[in-house]
Design a protein around this motif. Structure first.
Motif, PDB file in Angstrom:
ATOM      1  N   GLN A 123       1.065  -1.324  -0.196  1.00 25.08           N
ATOM      2  CA  GLN A 123       0.283   0.163  -0.126  1.00 25.08           C
ATOM      3  C   GLN A 123       0.681   1.073   0.112  1.00 25.08           C
ATOM      4  O   GLN A 123       0.655   2.304  -0.742  1.00 25.08           O
ATOM      5  N   ALA A 124       2.434   1.282   0.465  1.00 31.88           N
ATOM      6  CA  ALA A 124       2.593   2.360   0.739  1.00 31.88           C
ATOM      7  C   ALA A 124       3.746   2.876  -0.728  1.00 31.88           C
ATOM      8  O   ALA A 124       3.511   4.086  -0.734  1.00 31.88           O
ATOM      9  N   GLU A 125       4.335   1.219  -1.319  1.00 31.86           N
ATOM     10  CA  GLU A 125       4.214   2.177  -3.149  1.00 31.86           C
ATOM     11  C   GLU A 125       2.875   3.007  -3.986  1.00 31.86           C
ATOM     12  O   GLU A 125       3.295   3.263  -4.532  1.00 31.86           O
ATOM     13  N   ASP A 126       2.065   2.505  -3.683  1.00 38.85           N
ATOM     14  CA  ASP A 126       0.578   3.021  -3.947  1.00 38.85           C
ATOM     15  C   ASP A 126       0.404   4.623  -3.625  1.00 38.85           C
ATOM     16  O   ASP A 126       0.270   5.613  -4.197  1.00 38.85           O
ATOM     17  N   PHE A 127       0.748   4.770  -3.157  1.00 38.27           N
ATOM     18  CA  PHE A 127       0.582   6.133  -2.262  1.00 38.27           C
ATOM     19  C   PHE A 127       1.615   7.479  -2.653  1.00 38.27           C
ATOM     20  O   PHE A 127       3.090   6.665  -2.547  1.00 38.27           O
ATOM     21  N   ARG A 128       1.693   8.783  -3.004  1.00 37.21           N
ATOM     22  CA  ARG A 128       1.761   9.705  -3.481  1.00 37.21           C
ATOM     23  C   ARG A 128       1.668  10.728  -2.825  1.00 37.21           C
ATOM     24  O   ARG A 128       0.566  11.248  -2.561  1.00 37.21           O
ATOM     25  N   ALA A 129       3.107  11.198  -2.922  1.00 39.13           N
ATOM     26  CA  ALA A 129       2.934  12.607  -1.508  1.00 39.13           C
ATOM     27  C   ALA A 129       3.954  13.424  -2.756  1.00 39.13           C
ATOM     28  O   ALA A 129       4.951  13.144  -3.324  1.00 39.13           O
ATOM     29  N   GLY A 130       4.054  14.650  -2.776  1.00 43.03           N
ATOM     30  CA  GLY A 130       3.964  15.900  -3.237  1.00 43.03           C
ATOM     31  C   GLY A 130       4.031  17.449  -2.278  1.00 43.03           C
ATOM     32  O   GLY A 130       3.479  17.466  -1.129  1.00 43.03           O
ATOM     33  N   PHE A 131       4.990  17.827  -2.825  1.00 41.99           N
ATOM     34  CA  PHE A 131       5.108  19.222  -1.704  1.00 41.99           C
ATOM     35  C   PHE A 131       4.957  20.159  -2.712  1.00 41.99           C
ATOM     36  O   PHE A 131       5.968  20.444  -3.547  1.00 41.99           O
ATOM     37  N   VAL A 132       4.544  21.671  -2.699  1.00 42.13           N
ATOM     38  CA  VAL A 132       4.942  22.816  -3.217  1.00 42.13           C
ATOM     39  C   VAL A 132       4.938  23.698  -2.266  1.00 42.13           C
ATOM     40  O   VAL A 132       4.893  24.238  -1.249  1.00 42.13           O
ATOM     41  N   ASN A 133       6.285  24.494  -2.976  1.00 42.94           N
ATOM     42  CA  ASN A 133       6.794  25.485  -2.294  1.00 42.94           C
ATOM     43  C   ASN A 133       6.308  27.188  -2.366  1.00 42.94           C
ATOM     44  O   ASN A 133       6.364  27.654  -3.602  1.00 42.94           O
ATOM     45  N   LYS A 187      -2.386  11.364  -9.896  1.00 40.11           N
ATOM     46  CA  LYS A 187      -2.643  10.964  -9.158  1.00 40.11           C
ATOM     47  C   LYS A 187      -1.668  10.933  -7.750  1.00 40.11           C
ATOM     48  O   LYS A 187      -1.356   9.177  -7.222  1.00 40.11           O
ATOM     49  N   TYR A 188      -1.929  12.689  -6.998  1.00 35.05           N
ATOM     50  CA  TYR A 188      -1.389  12.264  -5.548  1.00 35.05           C
ATOM     51  C   TYR A 188      -2.191  12.253  -4.997  1.00 35.05           C
ATOM     52  O   TYR A 188      -3.131  12.207  -4.392  1.00 35.05           O
ATOM     53  N   ASP A 189      -1.815  11.491  -3.698  1.00 37.83           N
ATOM     54  CA  ASP A 189      -2.492  11.092  -2.736  1.00 37.83           C
ATOM     55  C   ASP A 189      -2.925  12.535  -1.406  1.00 37.83           C
ATOM     56  O   ASP A 189      -3.776  12.698  -0.723  1.00 37.83           O
ATOM     57  N   VAL A 190      -1.693  12.620  -0.912  1.00 36.11           N
ATOM     58  CA  VAL A 190      -1.094  14.469  -0.423  1.00 36.11           C
ATOM     59  C   VAL A 190      -0.260  15.100  -1.167  1.00 36.11           C
ATOM     60  O   VAL A 190       0.795  14.696  -1.864  1.00 36.11           O
ATOM     61  N   LEU A 196       1.754  18.530   0.026  1.00 34.83           N
ATOM     62  CA  LEU A 196       2.237  19.445   0.919  1.00 34.83           C
ATOM     63  C   LEU A 196       2.531  21.065   0.898  1.00 34.83           C
ATOM     64  O   LEU A 196       3.136  21.267  -0.204  1.00 34.83           O
ATOM     65  N   GLN A 197       2.555  21.586   1.460  1.00 30.66           N
ATOM     66  CA  GLN A 197       3.442  23.383   1.672  1.00 30.66           C
ATOM     67  C   GLN A 197       4.438  24.382   2.604  1.00 30.66           C
ATOM     68  O   GLN A 197       4.591  24.738   2.160  1.00 30.66           O
ATOM     69  N   GLU A 198       3.442  22.898   3.702  1.00 31.35           N
ATOM     70  CA  GLU A 198       4.336  23.717   4.868  1.00 31.35           C
ATOM     71  C   GLU A 198       5.243  22.252   4.858  1.00 31.35           C
ATOM     72  O   GLU A 198       4.807  20.914   5.757  1.00 31.35           O
ATOM     73  N   ALA A 199       6.540  22.118   5.628  1.00 31.20           N
ATOM     74  CA  ALA A 199       7.499  21.249   6.097  1.00 31.20           C
ATOM     75  C   ALA A 199       8.229  21.893   6.275  1.00 31.20           C
ATOM     76  O   ALA A 199       9.533  23.133   5.987  1.00 31.20           O
ATOM     77  N   VAL A 200       9.290  20.729   7.405  1.00 29.37           N
ATOM     78  CA  VAL A 200      10.525  21.367   7.902  1.00 29.37           C
ATOM     79  C   VAL A 200      11.838  20.596   6.673  1.00 29.37           C
ATOM     80  O   VAL A 200      12.764  21.930   6.480  1.00 29.37           O
ATOM     81  N   TYR A 201      11.865  19.652   5.990  1.00 26.40           N
ATOM     82  CA  TYR A 201      12.435  19.431   5.110  1.00 26.40           C
ATOM     83  C   TYR A 201      11.041  18.551   4.073  1.00 26.40           C
ATOM     84  O   TYR A 201      10.981  17.662   4.945  1.00 26.40           O
ATOM     85  N   ILE A 202      11.908  18.761   2.962  1.00 29.46           N
ATOM     86  CA  ILE A 202      11.240  17.738   1.631  1.00 29.46           C
ATOM     87  C   ILE A 202      12.559  17.407   0.479  1.00 29.46           C
ATOM     88  O   ILE A 202      13.409  18.158   0.528  1.00 29.46           O
ATOM     89  N   ASN A 203      12.548  15.565   0.623  1.00 29.36           N
ATOM     90  CA  ASN A 203      13.560  15.449   0.035  1.00 29.36           C
ATOM     91  C   ASN A 203      13.005  16.212  -1.985  1.00 29.36           C
ATOM     92  O   ASN A 203      11.861  16.375  -1.754  1.00 29.36           O
ATOM     93  N   PRO A 204      14.251  16.402  -2.287  1.00 32.41           N
ATOM     94  CA  PRO A 204      13.542  17.757  -3.942  1.00 32.41           C
ATOM     95  C   PRO A 204      12.953  16.469  -4.830  1.00 32.41           C
ATOM     96  O   PRO A 204      12.030  16.939  -5.135  1.00 32.41           O
ATOM     97  N   PHE A 250      10.256  15.023  -4.299  1.00 30.69           N
ATOM     98  CA  PHE A 250       8.967  15.256  -4.127  1.00 30.69           C
ATOM     99  C   PHE A 250       8.357  16.513  -4.279  1.00 30.69           C
ATOM    100  O   PHE A 250       7.164  17.223  -4.476  1.00 30.69           O
ATOM    101  N   ASP A 251       9.737  18.093  -4.442  1.00 25.06           N
ATOM    102  CA  ASP A 251       9.052  18.462  -4.970  1.00 25.06           C
ATOM    103  C   ASP A 251       8.412  18.864  -6.397  1.00 25.06           C
ATOM    104  O   ASP A 251       9.087  18.506  -7.875  1.00 25.06           O
ATOM    105  N   ILE A 252       7.356  19.414  -6.389  1.00 26.23           N
ATOM    106  CA  ILE A 252       5.825  19.027  -7.671  1.00 26.23           C
ATOM    107  C   ILE A 252       6.127  20.708  -7.851  1.00 26.23           C
ATOM    108  O   ILE A 252       5.138  21.093  -8.524  1.00 26.23           O
TER     109      ILE A 252
END
Length: 172
Positions: free
Chosen positions: A24-34, A141-144, A146-154, A156-158
């Motif tokens: 299930q974790a492999e199907d989970f897609r997360a992204g980040f917007v700065n 098809k992103y599941d979540v 985020l717009q605020e994060a202390v750290y984000i792996n690049p 995941f940055d969309i």
């Protein structure tokens, strides 16, 4: 024996859940917007900034001129004060204090108005950006997102995708 079967079935169920969780974790897609980048680089944000600069340019220039005139008057007063009569010195000092108070009030009002308008414009940019983020999230098809994060792996940055969609003419 009955207790053994119960523990075995609980153990088997936990093992099954543990094996299923990575799938299930492999199907989970997360992204980040700065959002800071959105506010700096989106065409709508740049247009809003230009609009604000144009809208407030005259008042800002008037304030600058008034501040310079006040400084000149104060400098002149400092030079002439020793030669003035006490009544003249007190009168000019009161005028300067009154002019300074008026200048400070106008500067405060200007800053409040500018901040208020800036917040309005940024809110409009953010609402539009959020609509585009939602479109990108649904299309890809992103599941979540985020717009605020202390750290984000690049990875995941969309933000670039969102900026591209925002800057495309006709984007919602």
């Amino acid at each position: 024996m009955n207790a053994f079967l119960r523990h075995s079935s609980i153990g088997l169920a936990l093992a099954f859940v543990a094996c299923a969780a990575p799938a299930q974790a492999e199907d989970f897609r997360a992204g980040f917007v700065n959002t800071d980048r959105i506010f700096r680089e989106a065409n709508t944000a740049k247009a809003a900034q230009a609009k604000l600069e144009q809208e407030f340019a005259k008042r800002e220039k008037d304030l600058l001129d008034q501040g310079n005139a006040l400084k000149s008057a104060s400098d002149k007063f400092e030079r002439e004060a020793p030669t003035l009569a006490e009544s003249q010195r007190a009168s000019r000092q009161r005028q300067l204090v009154e002019q300074d108070r008026d200048f400070q009030r106008k500067r405060r009002e200007f800053q409040e108005d500018l901040n208020s308008r800036k917040n309005e414009e940024l809110q409009a940019v953010l609402e539009r950006a959020n609509r585009v983020v939602k479109q990108v999230a649904e299309q890809e098809k992103y599941d979540v997102i985020l717009q605020e994060a202390v750290y984000i792996n690049p990875k995941f940055d969309i933000t670039d995708k969102v900026l591209k969609a925002l800057n495309t003419p006709g984007a919602k």
